[in-house]
Structure formats: C-alpha cells, structure tokens
Design a protein around this motif. Structure first.
Motif, PDB file in Angstrom:
ATOM      1  N   LEU A   3       0.823  -1.204   0.000  1.00  0.00           N
ATOM      2  CA  LEU A   3       0.000   0.000   0.000  1.00  0.00           C
ATOM      3  C   LEU A   3       0.861   1.259   0.000  1.00  0.00           C
ATOM      4  O   LEU A   3       0.556   2.236  -0.680  1.00  0.00           O
ATOM      5  CB  LEU A   3      -0.936  -0.012   1.209  1.00  0.00           C
ATOM      6  N   VAL A   4       1.948   1.249   0.778  1.00  0.00           N
ATOM      7  CA  VAL A   4       2.863   2.388   0.772  1.00  0.00           C
ATOM      8  C   VAL A   4       3.501   2.542  -0.600  1.00  0.00           C
ATOM      9  O   VAL A   4       3.632   3.660  -1.121  1.00  0.00           O
ATOM     10  CB  VAL A   4       3.941   2.218   1.866  1.00  0.00           C
ATOM     11  N   ARG A   5       3.896   1.436  -1.207  1.00  0.00           N
ATOM     12  CA  ARG A   5       4.484   1.478  -2.547  1.00  0.00           C
ATOM     13  C   ARG A   5       3.503   2.034  -3.575  1.00  0.00           C
ATOM     14  O   ARG A   5       3.911   2.702  -4.535  1.00  0.00           O
ATOM     15  CB  ARG A   5       4.919   0.057  -2.951  1.00  0.00           C
ATOM     16  N   SER A   6       2.216   1.792  -3.385  1.00  0.00           N
ATOM     17  CA  SER A   6       1.210   2.182  -4.364  1.00  0.00           C
ATOM     18  C   SER A   6       0.651   3.570  -4.129  1.00  0.00           C
ATOM     19  O   SER A   6      -0.163   4.041  -4.927  1.00  0.00           O
ATOM     20  CB  SER A   6       0.066   1.159  -4.356  1.00  0.00           C
ATOM     21  N   LEU A   7       1.040   4.234  -3.049  1.00  0.00           N
ATOM     22  CA  LEU A   7       0.596   5.596  -2.789  1.00  0.00           C
ATOM     23  C   LEU A   7       1.536   6.573  -3.472  1.00  0.00           C
ATOM     24  O   LEU A   7       2.703   6.685  -3.095  1.00  0.00           O
ATOM     25  CB  LEU A   7       0.547   5.858  -1.276  1.00  0.00           C
ATOM     26  N   CYS A   8       1.049   7.254  -4.476  1.00  0.00           N
ATOM     27  CA  CYS A   8       1.837   8.213  -5.255  1.00  0.00           C
ATOM     28  C   CYS A   8       3.128   7.577  -5.768  1.00  0.00           C
ATOM     29  O   CYS A   8       4.239   7.999  -5.404  1.00  0.00           O
ATOM     30  CB  CYS A   8       2.145   9.454  -4.423  1.00  0.00           C
ATOM     31  N   PRO A   9       3.045   6.554  -6.621  1.00  0.00           N
ATOM     32  CA  PRO A   9       4.257   5.886  -7.105  1.00  0.00           C
ATOM     33  C   PRO A   9       5.130   6.759  -8.000  1.00  0.00           C
ATOM     34  O   PRO A   9       6.291   6.434  -8.222  1.00  0.00           O
ATOM     35  CB  PRO A   9       3.699   4.685  -7.883  1.00  0.00           C
ATOM     36  N   SER A  10       4.587   7.866  -8.517  1.00  0.00           N
ATOM     37  CA  SER A  10       5.399   8.733  -9.379  1.00  0.00           C
ATOM     38  C   SER A  10       6.438   9.521  -8.602  1.00  0.00           C
ATOM     39  O   SER A  10       7.385  10.047  -9.191  1.00  0.00           O
ATOM     40  CB  SER A  10       4.493   9.711 -10.137  1.00  0.00           C
ATOM     41  N   ILE A  11       6.281   9.631  -7.279  1.00  0.00           N
ATOM     42  CA  ILE A  11       7.247  10.332  -6.435  1.00  0.00           C
ATOM     43  C   ILE A  11       8.262   9.318  -5.931  1.00  0.00           C
ATOM     44  O   ILE A  11       7.904   8.336  -5.272  1.00  0.00           O
ATOM     45  CB  ILE A  11       6.565  11.046  -5.260  1.00  0.00           C
ATOM     46  N   VAL A  12       9.532   9.546  -6.230  1.00  0.00           N
ATOM     47  CA  VAL A  12      10.598   8.631  -5.835  1.00  0.00           C
ATOM     48  C   VAL A  12      11.049   8.955  -4.412  1.00  0.00           C
ATOM     49  O   VAL A  12      11.293  10.119  -4.076  1.00  0.00           O
ATOM     50  CB  VAL A  12      11.792   8.728  -6.807  1.00  0.00           C
ATOM     51  N   GLY A  13      11.183   7.930  -3.584  1.00  0.00           N
ATOM     52  CA  GLY A  13      11.650   8.132  -2.219  1.00  0.00           C
ATOM     53  C   GLY A  13      10.532   8.581  -1.290  1.00  0.00           C
ATOM     54  O   GLY A  13       9.345   8.417  -1.572  1.00  0.00           O
TER      55      GLY A  13
ATOM     56  N   MET B 248       1.667  14.269  -3.390  1.00  0.00           N
ATOM     57  CA  MET B 248       1.301  13.258  -2.399  1.00  0.00           C
ATOM     58  C   MET B 248      -0.079  13.528  -1.821  1.00  0.00           C
ATOM     59  O   MET B 248      -0.834  12.591  -1.536  1.00  0.00           O
ATOM     60  CB  MET B 248       2.356  13.199  -1.300  1.00  0.00           C
ATOM     61  N   LEU B 249      -0.446  14.800  -1.649  1.00  0.00           N
ATOM     62  CA  LEU B 249      -1.794  15.119  -1.176  1.00  0.00           C
ATOM     63  C   LEU B 249      -2.845  14.741  -2.213  1.00  0.00           C
ATOM     64  O   LEU B 249      -3.911  14.215  -1.870  1.00  0.00           O
ATOM     65  CB  LEU B 249      -1.887  16.610  -0.834  1.00  0.00           C
ATOM     66  N   LEU B 250      -2.561  15.003  -3.483  1.00  0.00           N
ATOM     67  CA  LEU B 250      -3.497  14.624  -4.536  1.00  0.00           C
ATOM     68  C   LEU B 250      -3.633  13.106  -4.627  1.00  0.00           C
ATOM     69  O   LEU B 250      -4.719  12.583  -4.885  1.00  0.00           O
ATOM     70  CB  LEU B 250      -3.038  15.199  -5.874  1.00  0.00           C
ATOM     71  N   ALA B 251      -2.524  12.388  -4.426  1.00  0.00           N
ATOM     72  CA  ALA B 251      -2.585  10.927  -4.421  1.00  0.00           C
ATOM     73  C   ALA B 251      -3.407  10.424  -3.237  1.00  0.00           C
ATOM     74  O   ALA B 251      -4.174   9.453  -3.365  1.00  0.00           O
ATOM     75  CB  ALA B 251      -1.175  10.340  -4.378  1.00  0.00           C
ATOM     76  N   ALA B 252      -3.274  11.065  -2.084  1.00  0.00           N
ATOM     77  CA  ALA B 252      -4.082  10.689  -0.924  1.00  0.00           C
ATOM     78  C   ALA B 252      -5.562  10.938  -1.193  1.00  0.00           C
ATOM     79  O   ALA B 252      -6.422  10.137  -0.808  1.00  0.00           O
ATOM     80  CB  ALA B 252      -3.620  11.466   0.309  1.00  0.00           C
ATOM     81  N   ARG B 253      -5.848  12.030  -1.878  1.00  0.00           N
ATOM     82  CA  ARG B 253      -7.243  12.312  -2.237  1.00  0.00           C
ATOM     83  C   ARG B 253      -7.798  11.250  -3.183  1.00  0.00           C
ATOM     84  O   ARG B 253      -8.975  10.873  -3.096  1.00  0.00           O
ATOM     85  CB  ARG B 253      -7.323  13.688  -2.895  1.00  0.00           C
ATOM     86  N   GLN B 254      -6.953  10.735  -4.058  1.00  0.00           N
ATOM     87  CA  GLN B 254      -7.402   9.761  -5.053  1.00  0.00           C
ATOM     88  C   GLN B 254      -7.766   8.424  -4.427  1.00  0.00           C
ATOM     89  O   GLN B 254      -8.699   7.759  -4.881  1.00  0.00           O
ATOM     90  CB  GLN B 254      -6.320   9.556  -6.111  1.00  0.00           C
TER      91      GLN B 254
END
Length: 379
Positions: free
Chosen positions: A30-40, A87-93
């Motif tokens: 789940l952590v890996r799949s949250l905003c995967p476009s952001i590295v690190g 990351m906030l937009l990914a959390a919203r998604q």
C-alpha cells in the motif's frame, strides 16, 4: 469482485492484479502504491497511509464518557519541488472519503461552518470542508498561507473532532471527525534546521502540537537519489513506459516479510523490487473496507512495547531540561492510534508486536527530522 481482490491482497497471495511476483505484505504494498510517481520519501507515504486508515474509533458509550479521537493528523513540510502537493493529490485519489482545499483560498467559514438564509428567509447552517469530510480525510495544501484566524478555527476540530457555532440565535455542534493531512512550505523558501518548525512556518505551537506526525523534506543534493528522480521524470515523457522503468538500487537484501528489518529499508526494498504498484481503485476499496470492518484491539505485548518507548522518550526529555520539546501523553495517544492504523493495513483484529515496532520507527524518524538541528544534535 472488489471484495475478492481485497481479500486476495490481505491474505498475501503471490500475485495481485498486474503483479508477476510478490515481495511484500499489504502494508508495504500500500505504501508502494501511494503516489508511485514520487521517488523516495517512503516514511512520509507511510505516515499519510496511516492517516487515511485511522485508528480504532471508540464505542458510543466510551465516546460519551471520555471523547478520544481516533483520527491521525499528518503535516508535511518541505522545500519547493519536493512533491508535497502530488502526495496530497494521491491521498485524495485513494481516500475512502476526502475533501481537498487550498490554504491560500480557504476561509474560517469555508473550513468550518457558515450561516446563510434559505429560500424561505430563515437562518440555516452551511457545512464547511471539515464537516463535509466527516468520517474521512481533509487535505489542506499551502497550509502556511492560511491566516492565523483561519488556523485557529481548526483547533477545536483537530482535537475535539467537532465544530461549535453560536451565531444569530443558532447554537449547534456539528461533527468533524476527520483526519487532516496538510502540506506547507518554509517561510524563507528553504527549511532552516537551526530553527524550529514553528519558526520556519510562522505557525503557532498549539496547532502544531495537534499533528501526530510531522515530516521535513529537504532538497539536498545526493547523486543516487537525484539519479533515480531524474530517471523517473524522464520515463514519464517516454512513449515506451514499460521498457523505460529503471531498476534502481536495492538497499535491503533477501525477502521482505517484516521481521526485524528496519521499516525504512524494508519500504525502500519493496519500492525497488515491486515494479507495478497496485491499482488506485483497489487501494481505495481496501482502505474503505479496513475503515468499515476492521477494529483492532491492543495486545499486551504491543502495549508494553509502546509504553516502554514512551517512558524512554519521556525520561530523556525530562533529563535534558526545560529547553527541549516537552513529551506529553499526546505522543502516547498518537502511538496508539498509529499502531491501530498499522494493524488495519493488514486487516488484523489485534495490534501485534510488528505493528508497534513499525510505528515506533516511524515516530523516531519524525522526531529526528523535526528536532535535530543543523549540527546534528537532538533537541
């Protein structure tokens, strides 16, 4: 169909969706799949994920006797260009229920409640963002751009999980049981380690103390990290996405089944080895299922682990003197909520020792980022 996919993910079957192999258990995936476009920034993503999951809400009887919030507030502070808004937009998604607002355009009434007149001319209450996000998450971008009056309107909602209004002859209390995930930029453009978070953001201490986790993202030159970031950005503009995915270095060897492997190394290993992230709709359904049906209870072993860590940091704070950041029961309550959310990530009915250890490491990383000055001394 979605329920079957949730159960497949929770039971750690070898293949899920597009995955050809599986190297991690639900929380790491789940952590890996949250905003995967952001590295690190794996620890930051883990904190946001735990905020989306939330802790175990108290029963109705317990809530009437002693109201205790179960929602987890998270603040991400960083230099420009560190991916906070993404990351906030990914959390919203992927959130089960979410309201997204910008701090530079939000007002106190827009966040809480406002009074207006209905079609018949009677006074009526109109809900703001925090009330609309009840039993969900409220993402606030540009948190540092909010005025002091607007931030003060969050104090009651963040701790008491409600909003009281007494205007124009109307006295009412509205529920605002939501987690707040906020992102902010330093006041001078870059974060100064020789100053506190309050001084860097020009935000009052009472509202900062209500955040369970605070993360600091600094734009520091690092050849390895910069190489991975540049490759990831270039891959977004290439036509052949599948062939363009970089391998990336692996910081941990061997399998990944939790155990005593440090949290950050484990998450980096999963990000480097598990190429395909989970679909966003599966993550959203998984979080919604966990919030609805999972109510983890604390075990004696996990409770003892959290108690020992709290007593340690409490003793260290008292021994260091009055110049350090005080450690209060708020930190202990935050540890309990985070451990319950960590157990929810695996759909467990009990908080086990591994949940407590992961949460302690996450809290230590947050404390290290916030309370270490420019010379490397922990305040």
């Amino acid at each position: 169909g979605q329920l079957r996919r949730v159960r497949t993910l929770a039971h750690a079957d070898p293949m899920v969706g597009p995955m050809s192999s599986r190297c991690a258990f639900p929380f790491d995936l789940l952590v890996r799949s949250l905003c995967p476009s952001i590295v690190g920034h794996e620890c930051v993503k883990a904190g946001i994920l735990l905020s989306l999951l939330g802790g175990t809400p108290p029963s109705a009887a317990a809530a009437r006797m002693c109201p205790v919030r179960s929602n987890i507030h998270c603040l991400v502070v960083g230099d420009p260009g560190m991916g906070k808004s993404q990351m906030l937009l990914a959390a919203r998604q992927v959130a089960a229920r979410c309201v997204y607002v910008g701090g530079n355009t939000a007002s106190t009434s827009g966040l809480t409640v406002t009074l207006g007149r209905d079609a018949e001319g009677e006074m009526a209450i109109e809900a703001g963002a925090l009330v609309l996000a009840d039993n969900g998450t409220c993402c606030i971008d540009e948190f540092d751009k909010m005025t002091k009056a607007n931030r003060d309107g969050l104090l009651e909602a963040m701790e008491q999980q409600r909003i009281s209004v007494a205007k124009a002859g109307i006295v009412a209390t509205l529920p605002a049981r939501c987690a707040i995930v906020a992102a902010a930029n330093p006041r001078n453009g870059s974060y100064d380690l020789n100053k506190t978070v309050s001084e860097n953001l020009n935000i009052e201490t009472p509202i900062l103390s209500r955040f369970d986790l605070v993360f600091i993202l600094q734009d520091v030159a690092d050849d390895d990290h910069d190489h991975r970031v540049s490759n990831s950005i270039m891959n977004l503009y290439r036509h052949d996405r599948k062939r363009a995915r970089p391998a990336g270095p692996v910081d941990a060897a061997g399998g990944n089944d939790g155990g005593d492997e440090p949290l950050e190394r484990r998450l980096r290993y999963v990000a480097a080895t598990q190429r395909a992230p989970l679909p966003a709709d599966l993550v959203r359904d998984y979080i919604a299922y966990a919030r609805e049906y999972c109510r983890p209870r604390m075990t004696a072993e996990a409770a003892q682990e959290l108690h020992s860590y709290f007593m340690q940091i409490r003793h260290d704070s008292a021994r260091a003197g009055s110049g350090t950041v005080p450690i209060t029961t708020r930190q202990l309550e935050a540890l309990i909520r985070l451990s319950q959310a960590r157990a929810r990530a695996c759909l467990r009915e009990h908080v086990v020792m591994q949940d407590a250890k992961d949460v302690i490491q996450l809290m230590e990383e947050s404390v290290r980022q916030v309370h270490v000055d420019g010379s490397g001394v922990l305040d």
